[in-house]
Write an enzyme that holds these catalytic residues in place. Structure first.
Site, short mmCIF file in Angstrom:
data_model
loop_
_atom_site.label_atom_id
_atom_site.label_comp_id
_atom_site.label_asym_id
_atom_site.label_seq_id
_atom_site.Cartn_x
_atom_site.Cartn_y
_atom_site.Cartn_z
N LYS A 1 -77.91 -52.24 7.86
CA LYS A 1 -77.62 -50.83 7.57
C LYS A 1 -76.11 -50.65 7.45
O LYS A 1 -75.33 -51.36 8.11
CB LYS A 1 -78.18 -49.98 8.72
CG LYS A 1 -78.13 -48.48 8.53
CD LYS A 1 -78.80 -47.81 9.73
CE LYS A 1 -78.85 -46.30 9.60
NZ LYS A 1 -79.55 -45.70 10.77
N SER B 1 -82.64 -42.45 9.09
CA SER B 1 -81.47 -42.75 8.30
C SER B 1 -81.39 -44.20 7.83
O SER B 1 -80.50 -44.55 7.04
CB SER B 1 -80.21 -42.42 9.13
OG SER B 1 -80.17 -43.17 10.33
N SER C 1 -84.75 -42.90 13.34
CA SER C 1 -84.13 -43.44 12.13
C SER C 1 -84.53 -44.87 11.79
O SER C 1 -84.26 -45.32 10.67
CB SER C 1 -82.60 -43.37 12.25
OG SER C 1 -82.17 -42.04 12.16
#
EC number: 3.5.1.4
Length: 556
Positions: free
Chosen positions: A132, A207, A231
């Site tokens: 990420k 996210s 997330s």
């Protein structure tokens, strides 16, 4: 920051990302009306039969075995995943950074080490691992979707990056995130919107949405995300992959870039997403074997617990009792989520396990407490990151008026230190009340133990259209409680059996909205996952229980 406008900085960053994609790996984009793009990596003709064989292998343990035996070289595996990641990006806009030259140099080094020594350099030897866009790598930018962070070059690797290198992993891409991270969808002003590979009008979640979209397309088999309110788990559920949120501080977060830095009452948890449960387990074992507490002062000193993984304190896993949470009392799950719960329950009953109904004890209060803590700065954290004049994204709806600020995005007045302390005390009291409730179930399970794990929805719906996610009431409570949670894929929406019921009474406005948005034909084929939740710092037990649940589902 240079004196050019933030829009010019964004244009330059997008240009650099595009130019970093090898031209020979570019494909003709599908037409806009081709909403489902899942089969494009296999049908576009770019990947060779060997590369398809490598990237289609879902089980991370099998890939690592082939790498360790030199049946597959790290260079060819890395090349295959670099190519497939580029294809995935052209279909879903899932990448924020590519590191192909670095990755291939690393893969060459690993192949040379294996040839010379006859052994692997670490437990993830030669395996491409995606990250990420929160994990700094020395010499590279990590924008995290903020224009103001373009040009900020890291001087050292994040702690987890160092441990992945020590484990023999090959880092090759970083993936897209939403601005501020505090969204269940993925869109920012720097890289734009990430879309779902099954239907580009839907979100892959957030996210860690870039990660979930990439892994769903097998552009990665194992990636690293973060989770403060869902997330990792929501994107995993939306995209039909495995995802794991450990308790905070079990894995190292030192050195990452983040929103709400310094807020440690309900902090971010670092965890893996993968095409396989073996990927989740092997990632945890690999990082814990490297003693991460020596890199991060907040990481607890807890090695992999083989006895906990063997469920020695739970009858060796022979007869477990689960709590099943069918509704949180705020949003009723849509029919395919309800079916996933029932099918899982029946599969486990046939396997000799038992269930009790789980009461959603103060889940609304757990969510409200977390949100009050996260918003206690009055929006100062976001403002600090928007110094270039970049606007704050207030809606994930592509048709929304950018000047319209919905109620849930309006900043609250900042709290005093004393008010924040009171919220922290409230959180501690909620944790104790939930612990007491969990322990009290020993009188109901028939095993002499409290429930061994909870099974519950991740969200009340499958992947939704952009802008339609509701508050994460099914995931945030476990962050407030600091409980580990594993997401497993269970089924897919089937319109012939997941029909829409008739309802005239609703638990809340959110409940009515969830009911109204359900269209079984429109979301046909979308994945449905469930959460397996354990008490704080019981990561090994949760993963072992996950294997038992998956085995039961496979035999039904």
């Amino acid at each position: 920051m240079p004196t050019s406008s933030w829009q010019e900085q964004v244009a330059d960053k997008r240009r650099r990302l595009q130019e970093s994609l090898p031209k020979e790996w570019l494909i003709t984009p599908p037409p806009d009306d081709q909403l489902n793009r899942m089969d494009v990596p296999e049908t576009c003709g770019l990947l060779t039969p060997r590369e398809l064989e490598i990237t289609n292998k879902a089980d991370v343990a099998v890939v690592l075995q082939k790498l360790a035996s030199a049946e597959w070289s790290s260079v060819e595996v890395t090349t295959a995943f670099c190519k497939r990641a580029v294809i995935a990006h052209q279909l879903t806009n899932c990448l924020a950074e590519v590191l192909f030259d670095r990755a291939l140099r690393r893969a060459t080094e690993l192949d040379g080490y294996l040839a010379k020594h006859g052994s692997v350099i670490g437990p993830l030897h030669g395996l491409p691992v995606s990250l990420k866009d929160q994990f700094p790598i020395a010499g590279l930018e990590t924008t995290m979707g903020y224009a103001a962070w373009i040009g900020k070059v890291a001087t050292e690797d994040a702690a987890l990056v160092q441990l992945l290198d020590d484990s023999g992993a090959v880092l090759y891409v970083r993936t897209n995130v939403p601005q501020t991270l505090m969204w269940g969808e993925t869109h920012n002003n720097v890289f734009g919107r990430t879309v779902h590979p099954l239907n580009i009008n839907h979100t892959p979640g957030g996210s860690s949405g870039g990660e979930s979209a990439l892994i769903a397309q097998h552009g990665s088999l194992l990636g690293v995300g973060s989770d403060i309110g869902g997330s990792i788990r929501v994107p995993s559920h939306f995209c039909g992959i495995f995802g794991f949120k450990p308790s905070s501080y079990r894995l190292p977060s030192y050195g990452i870039v983040n929103s709400l830095e310094g807020q440690e009452i309900i902090p971010t948890s670092i965890g893996p997403l993968s095409t396989s449960l073996t990927g989740i387990k092997l990632f945890m074992q690999a990082i814990l074997s490297k003693e991460p507490w020596r890199k991060d002062p907040n990481t607890i000193r807890a090695s992999w617990d083989a006895n906990a993984y063997a469920l020695k304190d739970r009858g060796d896993g022979q007869k477990l009792c689960f709590g099943i949470l069918s509704s949180d009392g705020i949003m009723t799950p849509q029919p395919p989520v309800q079916r996933a719960l029932e099918e899982t329950k029946q599969a486990l009953l046939r396997a000799g396990h038992a269930f009790i109904d789980w009461k959603p004890l103060k889940h609304a209060e757990l969510v409200a407490n977390a949100r009050s803590i996260w918003l206690s700065d009055g929006g100062a954290d976001y403002k600090e990151a928007l110094v270039t004049g970049e606007h704050l994204i207030n809606s994930m709806d592509p048709e929304a008026d950018p000047m319209d600020v919905p109620v849930f995005r309006r900043p609250r007045d900042p709290l005093s230190a004393f008010q924040l302390w009171k919220l922290s005390k409230e959180r501690s009291d909620l944790r104790k009340e939930y612990l007491d409730y969990w322990e009290s179930t020993a009188a109901m399970t028939g095993t002499g133990r409290p429930v061994d794990a909870l099974i519950c929805p991740v969200a009340p719906y499958p992947a939704v259209r952009h802008g339609q996610t509701r508050s994460s009431f099914y995931t945030i409570p476990w962050n407030t409680l600091n409980y580990p949670s594993l997401v497993i894929p269970v089924t897919r929406v089937n319109p012939s059996i997941d029909t829409k019921p008739t309802r005239s009474e609703f638990l809340s406005a959110d409940d009515e909205a969830v009911y109204n948005m359900y269209d079984p034909e429109h979301c046909s084929g979308f994945p449905i996952g469930l959460q397996i939740v354990g008490q704080a710092y019981q990561e090994e037990a949760v993963l072992a229980v996950g294997e038992i649940v998956m085995a039961a589902l496979r035999t039904q």
